[in-house]
Scaffold this motif. Structure first.
Motif, PDB file in Angstrom:
ATOM      1  N   ALA A 119       0.827  -1.204   0.000  1.00 53.36           N
ATOM      2  CA  ALA A 119       0.000   0.000   0.000  1.00 53.36           C
ATOM      3  C   ALA A 119       0.858   1.248   0.000  1.00 53.36           C
ATOM      4  CB  ALA A 119      -0.912   0.018   1.228  1.00 53.36           C
ATOM      5  N   THR A 120       0.332   2.279  -0.643  1.00 53.48           N
ATOM      6  CA  THR A 120       0.869   3.629  -0.521  1.00 53.48           C
ATOM      7  C   THR A 120       0.318   4.249   0.760  1.00 53.48           C
ATOM      8  OG1 THR A 120       1.117   4.021  -2.893  1.00 53.48           O
ATOM      9  CG2 THR A 120       0.715   5.954  -1.519  1.00 53.48           C
ATOM     10  N   THR A 121       1.170   4.956   1.492  1.00 51.61           N
ATOM     11  CA  THR A 121       0.701   5.613   2.719  1.00 51.61           C
ATOM     12  C   THR A 121       1.102   7.085   2.701  1.00 51.61           C
ATOM     13  OG1 THR A 121       0.788   3.586   4.028  1.00 51.61           O
ATOM     14  CG2 THR A 121       0.842   5.656   5.230  1.00 51.61           C
ATOM     15  N   ALA A 122       0.108   7.942   2.907  1.00 49.80           N
ATOM     16  CA  ALA A 122       0.320   9.386   2.931  1.00 49.80           C
ATOM     17  C   ALA A 122      -0.047   9.914   4.305  1.00 49.80           C
ATOM     18  CB  ALA A 122      -0.528  10.069   1.861  1.00 49.80           C
ATOM     19  N   ALA A 123       0.708  10.897   4.777  1.00 47.84           N
ATOM     20  CA  ALA A 123       0.484  11.424   6.126  1.00 47.84           C
ATOM     21  C   ALA A 123       0.527  12.937   6.125  1.00 47.84           C
ATOM     22  CB  ALA A 123       1.539  10.870   7.088  1.00 47.84           C
ATOM     23  N   ARG A 124      -0.141  13.497   7.136  1.00 43.40           N
ATOM     24  CA  ARG A 124      -0.082  14.934   7.378  1.00 43.40           C
ATOM     25  C   ARG A 124      -0.345  15.153   8.863  1.00 43.40           C
ATOM     26  NH1 ARG A 124      -3.349  18.800   3.441  1.00 43.40           N
ATOM     27  NH2 ARG A 124      -1.410  18.646   2.253  1.00 43.40           N
ATOM     28  N   ASN A 125       0.542  15.908   9.512  1.00 44.12           N
ATOM     29  CA  ASN A 125       0.392  16.229  10.938  1.00 44.12           C
ATOM     30  C   ASN A 125       0.250  14.972  11.801  1.00 44.12           C
ATOM     31  OD1 ASN A 125       0.422  19.013  10.295  1.00 44.12           O
ATOM     32  ND2 ASN A 125      -1.786  18.973   9.898  1.00 44.12           N
ATOM     33  N   GLY A 126       1.039  13.929  11.472  1.00 43.13           N
ATOM     34  CA  GLY A 126       1.028  12.718  12.281  1.00 43.13           C
ATOM     35  C   GLY A 126      -0.145  11.796  12.048  1.00 43.13           C
ATOM     36  N   ARG A 127      -0.987  12.110  11.051  1.00 43.94           N
ATOM     37  CA  ARG A 127      -2.145  11.283  10.729  1.00 43.94           C
ATOM     38  C   ARG A 127      -1.974  10.717   9.329  1.00 43.94           C
ATOM     39  NH1 ARG A 127      -4.202  16.106  13.058  1.00 43.94           N
ATOM     40  NH2 ARG A 127      -4.933  16.936  11.063  1.00 43.94           N
ATOM     41  N   ALA A 128      -2.416   9.491   9.109  1.00 45.55           N
ATOM     42  CA  ALA A 128      -2.096   8.813   7.855  1.00 45.55           C
ATOM     43  C   ALA A 128      -3.277   8.045   7.289  1.00 45.55           C
ATOM     44  CB  ALA A 128      -0.913   7.872   8.063  1.00 45.55           C
ATOM     45  N   VAL A 129      -3.225   7.847   5.975  1.00 39.48           N
ATOM     46  CA  VAL A 129      -4.173   7.009   5.239  1.00 39.48           C
ATOM     47  C   VAL A 129      -3.357   6.106   4.324  1.00 39.48           C
ATOM     48  CG1 VAL A 129      -6.013   6.964   3.524  1.00 39.48           C
ATOM     49  CG2 VAL A 129      -6.021   8.715   5.295  1.00 39.48           C
ATOM     50  N   SER A 130      -3.724   4.826   4.253  1.00 42.10           N
ATOM     51  CA  SER A 130      -3.071   3.895   3.338  1.00 42.10           C
ATOM     52  C   SER A 130      -4.006   3.555   2.185  1.00 42.10           C
ATOM     53  CB  SER A 130      -2.664   2.613   4.076  1.00 42.10           C
ATOM     54  OG  SER A 130      -1.568   2.850   4.934  1.00 42.10           O
ATOM     55  N   ILE A 131      -3.412   3.373   1.007  1.00 38.65           N
ATOM     56  CA  ILE A 131      -4.180   3.098  -0.213  1.00 38.65           C
ATOM     57  C   ILE A 131      -3.625   1.819  -0.825  1.00 38.65           C
ATOM     58  CG2 ILE A 131      -4.849   3.985  -2.465  1.00 38.65           C
ATOM     59  CD1 ILE A 131      -3.753   6.788  -1.100  1.00 38.65           C
ATOM     60  N   SER A 132      -4.457   0.793  -0.894  1.00 39.03           N
ATOM     61  CA  SER A 132      -4.019  -0.490  -1.425  1.00 39.03           C
ATOM     62  C   SER A 132      -4.825  -0.855  -2.662  1.00 39.03           C
ATOM     63  CB  SER A 132      -4.153  -1.581  -0.359  1.00 39.03           C
ATOM     64  OG  SER A 132      -3.540  -2.787  -0.780  1.00 39.03           O
ATOM     65  N   GLY A 133      -4.396  -1.917  -3.309  1.00 41.11           N
ATOM     66  CA  GLY A 133      -5.064  -2.377  -4.519  1.00 41.11           C
ATOM     67  C   GLY A 133      -4.099  -3.199  -5.341  1.00 41.11           C
ATOM     68  N   PRO A 134      -4.577  -3.900  -6.353  1.00 40.40           N
ATOM     69  CA  PRO A 134      -3.704  -4.735  -7.186  1.00 40.40           C
ATOM     70  C   PRO A 134      -2.724  -3.895  -7.988  1.00 40.40           C
ATOM     71  CG  PRO A 134      -5.893  -4.574  -8.149  1.00 40.40           C
ATOM     72  CD  PRO A 134      -5.981  -3.942  -6.791  1.00 40.40           C
ATOM     73  N   SER A 135      -1.682  -4.534  -8.496  1.00 41.69           N
ATOM     74  CA  SER A 135      -0.714  -3.834  -9.345  1.00 41.69           C
ATOM     75  C   SER A 135      -1.434  -3.202 -10.527  1.00 41.69           C
ATOM     76  CB  SER A 135       0.350  -4.811  -9.848  1.00 41.69           C
ATOM     77  OG  SER A 135       1.097  -5.334  -8.772  1.00 41.69           O
ATOM     78  N   GLY A 136      -1.093  -1.941 -10.788  1.00 36.62           N
ATOM     79  CA  GLY A 136      -1.722  -1.218 -11.880  1.00 36.62           C
ATOM     80  C   GLY A 136      -2.978  -0.475 -11.496  1.00 36.62           C
ATOM     81  N   ALA A 137      -3.389  -0.592 -10.217  1.00 37.35           N
ATOM     82  CA  ALA A 137      -4.622   0.078  -9.795  1.00 37.35           C
ATOM     83  C   ALA A 137      -4.456   1.580  -9.657  1.00 37.35           C
ATOM     84  CB  ALA A 137      -5.105  -0.510  -8.472  1.00 37.35           C
ATOM     85  N   GLY A 138      -3.214   2.049  -9.480  1.00 39.11           N
ATOM     86  CA  GLY A 138      -2.990   3.488  -9.385  1.00 39.11           C
ATOM     87  C   GLY A 138      -2.363   3.942  -8.088  1.00 39.11           C
ATOM     88  N   LYS A 139      -1.721   3.031  -7.331  1.00 37.39           N
ATOM     89  CA  LYS A 139      -1.123   3.424  -6.050  1.00 37.39           C
ATOM     90  C   LYS A 139       0.029   4.416  -6.241  1.00 37.39           C
ATOM     91  CE  LYS A 139      -0.200  -0.781  -4.741  1.00 37.39           C
ATOM     92  NZ  LYS A 139      -0.808  -1.479  -5.898  1.00 37.39           N
ATOM     93  N   SER A 140       0.896   4.145  -7.201  1.00 37.15           N
ATOM     94  CA  SER A 140       2.044   5.035  -7.411  1.00 37.15           C
ATOM     95  C   SER A 140       1.596   6.406  -7.894  1.00 37.15           C
ATOM     96  CB  SER A 140       3.024   4.411  -8.413  1.00 37.15           C
ATOM     97  OG  SER A 140       3.579   3.223  -7.889  1.00 37.15           O
ATOM     98  N   THR A 141       0.608   6.434  -8.776  1.00 36.59           N
ATOM     99  CA  THR A 141       0.071   7.714  -9.225  1.00 36.59           C
ATOM    100  C   THR A 141      -0.565   8.464  -8.066  1.00 36.59           C
ATOM    101  OG1 THR A 141      -0.325   6.843 -11.440  1.00 36.59           O
ATOM    102  CG2 THR A 141      -1.535   8.824 -10.816  1.00 36.59           C
ATOM    103  N   ALA A 142      -1.265   7.728  -7.205  1.00 34.25           N
ATOM    104  CA  ALA A 142      -1.861   8.357  -6.020  1.00 34.25           C
ATOM    105  C   ALA A 142      -0.782   8.972  -5.144  1.00 34.25           C
ATOM    106  CB  ALA A 142      -2.652   7.315  -5.234  1.00 34.25           C
ATOM    107  N   ALA A 143       0.342   8.267  -4.983  1.00 34.94           N
ATOM    108  CA  ALA A 143       1.438   8.806  -4.173  1.00 34.94           C
ATOM    109  C   ALA A 143       1.946  10.119  -4.758  1.00 34.94           C
ATOM    110  CB  ALA A 143       2.566   7.779  -4.082  1.00 34.94           C
TER     111      ALA A 143
END
Length: 290
Positions: A119-143
Protein backbone atom coordinates in the motif's frame (compact mmCIF):
# COMPACT_ATOMS: atom_id res chain seq x y z
CA UNK A 1 28.93 -4.73 19.21
CA UNK A 2 26.96 -3.24 16.31
CA UNK A 3 23.23 -3.03 17.04
CA UNK A 4 20.44 -1.19 15.29
CA UNK A 5 16.66 -1.15 15.14
CA UNK A 6 14.10 -2.18 12.53
CA UNK A 7 10.65 -1.40 13.91
CA UNK A 8 10.66 -3.49 17.13
CA UNK A 9 13.64 -5.62 16.20
CA UNK A 10 17.02 -4.92 17.78
CA UNK A 11 19.60 -6.53 15.51
CA UNK A 12 23.12 -7.52 16.45
CA UNK A 13 24.95 -7.69 13.11
CA UNK A 14 28.49 -7.42 14.43
CA UNK A 15 29.35 -10.80 12.85
CA UNK A 16 28.82 -9.39 9.35
CA UNK A 17 31.40 -7.57 7.21
CA UNK A 18 30.96 -3.82 7.13
CA UNK A 19 29.54 -3.71 3.60
CA UNK A 20 26.98 -6.47 4.28
CA UNK A 21 25.87 -4.79 7.50
CA UNK A 22 25.61 -1.39 5.81
CA UNK A 23 23.40 -2.81 3.05
CA UNK A 24 20.98 -4.33 5.58
CA UNK A 25 20.83 -1.16 7.65
CA UNK A 26 20.24 1.02 4.61
CA UNK A 27 17.29 -1.13 3.60
CA UNK A 28 15.71 -2.02 6.97
CA UNK A 29 16.77 0.38 9.72
CA UNK A 30 13.63 2.07 11.06
CA UNK A 31 12.92 3.54 14.48
CA UNK A 32 9.56 2.97 16.14
CA UNK A 33 8.10 3.53 19.57
CA UNK A 34 7.36 1.10 22.41
CA UNK A 35 6.84 -1.76 23.23
CA UNK A 36 10.35 -2.98 23.99
CA UNK A 37 12.44 -4.19 21.06
CA UNK A 38 12.83 -7.87 20.20
CA UNK A 39 16.49 -9.04 19.97
CA UNK A 40 17.74 -10.71 16.79
CA UNK A 41 21.25 -12.16 16.52
CA UNK A 42 22.75 -12.46 13.05
CA UNK A 43 25.59 -14.98 12.94
CA UNK A 44 27.75 -16.63 10.29
CA UNK A 45 27.96 -20.40 10.75
CA UNK A 46 27.12 -23.68 9.07
CA UNK A 47 23.85 -25.47 9.87
CA UNK A 48 22.06 -28.66 8.75
CA UNK A 49 19.31 -28.22 6.18
CA UNK A 50 15.77 -28.38 7.51
CA UNK A 51 14.17 -31.74 6.78
CA UNK A 52 10.85 -30.17 5.75
CA UNK A 53 9.80 -30.46 2.08
CA UNK A 54 11.02 -27.70 -0.21
CA UNK A 55 8.39 -25.40 -1.73
CA UNK A 56 8.45 -22.45 -4.07
CA UNK A 57 6.97 -19.01 -3.38
CA UNK A 58 6.56 -15.98 -5.63
CA UNK A 59 7.49 -12.57 -4.27
CA UNK A 60 7.76 -9.35 -6.29
CA UNK A 61 7.56 -11.32 -9.56
CA UNK A 62 10.52 -13.49 -8.49
CA UNK A 63 10.48 -17.10 -7.29
CA UNK A 64 12.50 -18.68 -4.53
CA UNK A 65 12.62 -22.10 -2.88
CA UNK A 66 12.36 -22.46 0.89
CA UNK A 67 11.70 -24.90 3.72
CA UNK A 68 9.67 -24.16 6.84
CA UNK A 69 8.85 -25.76 10.18
CA UNK A 70 6.72 -24.46 13.01
CA UNK A 71 9.21 -21.76 13.98
CA UNK A 72 12.01 -21.95 11.39
CA UNK A 73 12.51 -20.80 7.80
CA UNK A 74 15.39 -21.81 5.55
CA UNK A 75 16.01 -20.00 2.28
CA UNK A 76 19.14 -21.40 0.67
CA UNK A 77 22.13 -20.50 2.89
CA UNK A 78 20.01 -18.58 5.45
CA UNK A 79 18.13 -20.03 8.44
CA UNK A 80 15.77 -18.03 10.67
CA UNK A 81 14.76 -19.46 14.06
CA UNK A 82 12.03 -17.72 16.07
CA UNK A 83 11.45 -18.05 19.81
CA UNK A 84 9.12 -15.96 22.01
CA UNK A 85 11.97 -13.87 23.39
CA UNK A 86 14.67 -13.91 20.74
CA UNK A 87 15.41 -14.79 17.12
CA UNK A 88 18.55 -16.05 15.41
CA UNK A 89 19.42 -15.57 11.75
CA UNK A 90 22.24 -17.92 10.73
CA UNK A 91 24.05 -17.38 7.42
CA UNK A 92 26.46 -19.80 5.81
CA UNK A 93 28.05 -16.82 4.04
CA UNK A 94 27.84 -13.14 5.06
CA UNK A 95 25.94 -12.13 1.93
CA UNK A 96 22.14 -12.00 2.05
CA UNK A 97 20.25 -11.47 -1.20
CA UNK A 98 17.65 -8.71 -1.36
CA UNK A 99 14.81 -11.20 -1.88
CA UNK A 100 15.93 -13.45 0.99
CA UNK A 101 16.26 -10.45 3.29
CA UNK A 102 12.78 -9.26 2.29
CA UNK A 103 11.22 -12.62 3.15
CA UNK A 104 13.07 -13.13 6.43
CA UNK A 105 12.73 -9.59 7.76
CA UNK A 106 9.06 -9.61 6.81
CA UNK A 107 8.68 -12.84 8.77
CA UNK A 108 10.38 -11.29 11.80
CA UNK A 109 8.13 -8.24 11.73
CA UNK A 110 4.99 -10.31 11.25
CA UNK A 111 5.91 -12.49 14.20
CA UNK A 112 6.11 -9.35 16.35
CA UNK A 113 2.55 -8.38 15.40
CA UNK A 114 3.23 -5.94 12.55
CA UNK A 115 0.97 -6.22 9.52
CA UNK A 116 2.57 -5.66 6.10
CA UNK A 117 0.46 -3.93 3.48
CA UNK A 118 1.18 -3.59 -0.21
CA UNK A 119 0.00 0.00 0.00
CA UNK A 120 0.87 3.63 -0.52
CA UNK A 121 0.70 5.61 2.72
CA UNK A 122 0.32 9.39 2.93
CA UNK A 123 0.48 11.42 6.13
CA UNK A 124 -0.08 14.93 7.38
CA UNK A 125 0.39 16.23 10.94
CA UNK A 126 1.03 12.72 12.28
CA UNK A 127 -2.15 11.28 10.73
CA UNK A 128 -2.10 8.81 7.86
CA UNK A 129 -4.17 7.01 5.24
CA UNK A 130 -3.07 3.89 3.34
CA UNK A 131 -4.18 3.10 -0.21
CA UNK A 132 -4.02 -0.49 -1.42
CA UNK A 133 -5.06 -2.38 -4.52
CA UNK A 134 -3.70 -4.74 -7.19
CA UNK A 135 -0.71 -3.83 -9.34
CA UNK A 136 -1.72 -1.22 -11.88
CA UNK A 137 -4.62 0.08 -9.79
CA UNK A 138 -2.99 3.49 -9.38
CA UNK A 139 -1.12 3.42 -6.05
CA UNK A 140 2.04 5.03 -7.41
CA UNK A 141 0.07 7.71 -9.22
CA UNK A 142 -1.86 8.36 -6.02
CA UNK A 143 1.44 8.81 -4.17
CA UNK A 144 2.57 11.40 -6.71
CA UNK A 145 -0.72 13.28 -6.63
CA UNK A 146 -0.69 13.38 -2.84
CA UNK A 147 2.97 14.43 -2.77
CA UNK A 148 2.12 17.24 -5.15
CA UNK A 149 -0.56 18.43 -2.71
CA UNK A 150 1.93 18.57 0.16
CA UNK A 151 1.28 15.24 1.88
CA UNK A 152 4.24 13.31 3.24
CA UNK A 153 4.60 9.97 1.49
CA UNK A 154 5.65 7.38 4.04
CA UNK A 155 5.52 4.44 1.64
CA UNK A 156 5.04 3.83 -2.06
CA UNK A 157 4.08 0.17 -1.64
CA UNK A 158 5.72 -1.24 1.52
CA UNK A 159 3.67 -0.14 4.50
CA UNK A 160 3.89 -1.68 7.98
CA UNK A 161 1.05 -1.27 10.48
CA UNK A 162 1.00 -2.02 14.20
CA UNK A 163 -2.74 -2.78 14.59
CA UNK A 164 -3.22 -2.15 18.31
CA UNK A 165 -1.49 1.25 18.33
CA UNK A 166 -2.21 2.19 14.67
CA UNK A 167 1.44 3.19 14.27
CA UNK A 168 2.37 3.04 10.61
CA UNK A 169 5.77 3.08 8.91
CA UNK A 170 7.03 2.93 5.36
CA UNK A 171 9.98 0.73 4.54
CA UNK A 172 10.46 2.01 0.99
CA UNK A 173 13.64 3.95 0.31
CA UNK A 174 12.33 5.54 -2.88
CA UNK A 175 9.25 6.92 -4.57
CA UNK A 176 9.62 5.67 -8.16
CA UNK A 177 7.95 7.52 -11.02
CA UNK A 178 8.26 7.87 -14.76
CA UNK A 179 9.42 11.34 -15.87
CA UNK A 180 6.08 12.31 -17.46
CA UNK A 181 4.14 11.32 -14.33
CA UNK A 182 6.51 13.24 -12.09
CA UNK A 183 6.30 16.33 -14.27
CA UNK A 184 2.51 16.15 -14.37
CA UNK A 185 1.67 15.46 -10.73
CA UNK A 186 4.64 16.58 -8.59
CA UNK A 187 7.13 18.63 -10.66
CA UNK A 188 8.67 20.07 -7.49
CA UNK A 189 10.11 16.60 -6.76
CA UNK A 190 12.18 16.54 -9.97
CA UNK A 191 15.01 18.41 -8.28
CA UNK A 192 15.13 15.75 -5.55
CA UNK A 193 15.54 12.84 -7.96
CA UNK A 194 18.69 10.80 -7.37
CA UNK A 195 18.82 9.14 -10.76
CA UNK A 196 16.69 6.49 -12.40
CA UNK A 197 16.19 2.76 -12.02
CA UNK A 198 16.51 0.10 -14.72
CA UNK A 199 12.99 0.93 -15.91
CA UNK A 200 13.75 4.61 -16.40
CA UNK A 201 11.78 5.69 -13.32
CA UNK A 202 13.05 8.61 -11.24
CA UNK A 203 14.20 7.72 -7.72
CA UNK A 204 12.92 10.27 -5.23
CA UNK A 205 14.15 9.52 -1.69
CA UNK A 206 11.59 8.95 1.04
CA UNK A 207 12.63 10.01 4.53
CA UNK A 208 11.93 7.82 7.55
CA UNK A 209 10.77 9.83 10.51
CA UNK A 210 11.68 9.00 14.09
CA UNK A 211 8.02 9.11 15.10
CA UNK A 212 5.44 6.99 13.34
CA UNK A 213 2.20 8.46 12.13
CA UNK A 214 -1.10 6.87 13.18
CA UNK A 215 -3.29 5.25 10.55
CA UNK A 216 -6.96 6.09 10.50
CA UNK A 217 -8.21 4.63 7.23
CA UNK A 218 -7.34 1.97 4.70
CA UNK A 219 -8.71 2.58 1.22
CA UNK A 220 -8.88 -0.15 -1.43
CA UNK A 221 -8.81 1.03 -5.02
CA UNK A 222 -11.36 -0.62 -7.30
CA UNK A 223 -13.71 -1.70 -4.49
CA UNK A 224 -17.21 -0.56 -3.61
CA UNK A 225 -17.35 2.02 -0.83
CA UNK A 226 -18.83 -0.40 1.70
CA UNK A 227 -16.66 -3.50 2.17
CA UNK A 228 -18.16 -6.41 4.19
CA UNK A 229 -15.97 -7.86 6.94
CA UNK A 230 -15.34 -11.15 5.12
CA UNK A 231 -14.21 -9.34 1.99
CA UNK A 232 -12.06 -6.96 4.05
CA UNK A 233 -10.32 -9.96 5.60
CA UNK A 234 -9.60 -11.42 2.16
CA UNK A 235 -8.24 -8.10 0.88
CA UNK A 236 -6.01 -7.71 3.93
CA UNK A 237 -4.57 -11.22 3.53
CA UNK A 238 -3.89 -10.47 -0.15
CA UNK A 239 -2.28 -7.12 0.67
CA UNK A 240 -0.16 -8.64 3.43
CA UNK A 241 1.64 -11.40 1.56
CA UNK A 242 2.51 -14.88 2.80
CA UNK A 243 3.36 -15.67 6.47
CA UNK A 244 5.80 -18.59 6.59
CA UNK A 245 5.79 -19.89 10.18
CA UNK A 246 3.00 -20.78 12.61
CA UNK A 247 4.03 -17.87 14.80
CA UNK A 248 3.64 -15.27 12.06
CA UNK A 249 0.46 -16.89 10.71
CA UNK A 250 -1.20 -16.62 14.11
CA UNK A 251 0.07 -13.08 14.63
CA UNK A 252 -1.18 -12.04 11.19
CA UNK A 253 -4.61 -13.56 11.76
CA UNK A 254 -4.91 -11.65 15.04
CA UNK A 255 -3.69 -8.42 13.42
CA UNK A 256 -6.19 -8.65 10.56
CA UNK A 257 -9.04 -9.40 12.95
CA UNK A 258 -8.10 -6.35 15.02
CA UNK A 259 -7.84 -4.08 11.97
CA UNK A 260 -11.28 -5.13 10.73
CA UNK A 261 -12.86 -4.36 14.11
CA UNK A 262 -11.08 -1.09 14.80
CA UNK A 263 -10.25 0.64 11.52
CA UNK A 264 -12.14 2.41 8.76
CA UNK A 265 -11.79 0.18 5.67
CA UNK A 266 -13.49 1.44 2.51
CA UNK A 267 -13.38 1.18 -1.24
CA UNK A 268 -12.51 4.08 -3.51
CA UNK A 269 -11.64 4.87 -7.12
CA UNK A 270 -9.16 7.14 -8.87
CA UNK A 271 -11.68 9.94 -9.26
CA UNK A 272 -12.74 10.02 -5.62
CA UNK A 273 -9.41 9.13 -4.03
CA UNK A 274 -8.14 12.59 -3.10
CA UNK A 275 -11.49 13.53 -1.58
CA UNK A 276 -11.57 10.30 0.45
CA UNK A 277 -8.02 10.84 1.74
CA UNK A 278 -8.81 14.40 2.82
CA UNK A 279 -12.04 13.29 4.49
CA UNK A 280 -10.29 10.49 6.38
CA UNK A 281 -7.60 12.76 7.77
CA UNK A 282 -10.17 15.37 8.79
CA UNK A 283 -12.21 12.70 10.57
CA UNK A 284 -9.12 11.59 12.45
CA UNK A 285 -8.29 15.16 13.35
CA UNK A 286 -11.71 15.63 14.97
CA UNK A 287 -11.45 12.27 16.77
CA UNK A 288 -7.98 13.12 18.08
CA UNK A 289 -9.02 16.51 19.42
CA UNK A 290 -12.23 15.21 20.99
Amino acid sequence: MSTWTSLELTLDTSALPENSEAALRDRWETHSGPPAPYPVTVQVADFPDLTAPERTVIVSNATTALRTTKDQVQIGPALLHLTPGHATLTLRTPELSELTALLLFSELHRARGWLPLHATTAARNGRAVSISGPSGAGKSTAALRLAGLGYTILAEDQTWLHPTTRRVHGLDRWLRAYPDSLERFAPELLSKSQGTDVYGKHLVPLSRTQEAAKLNALLFLGQHTEIPAAQAARLLWEAGGLPLTNTSQQATAYAISHVIRQMDIRGTDREGLLKDVKKSLEVLGRATSA
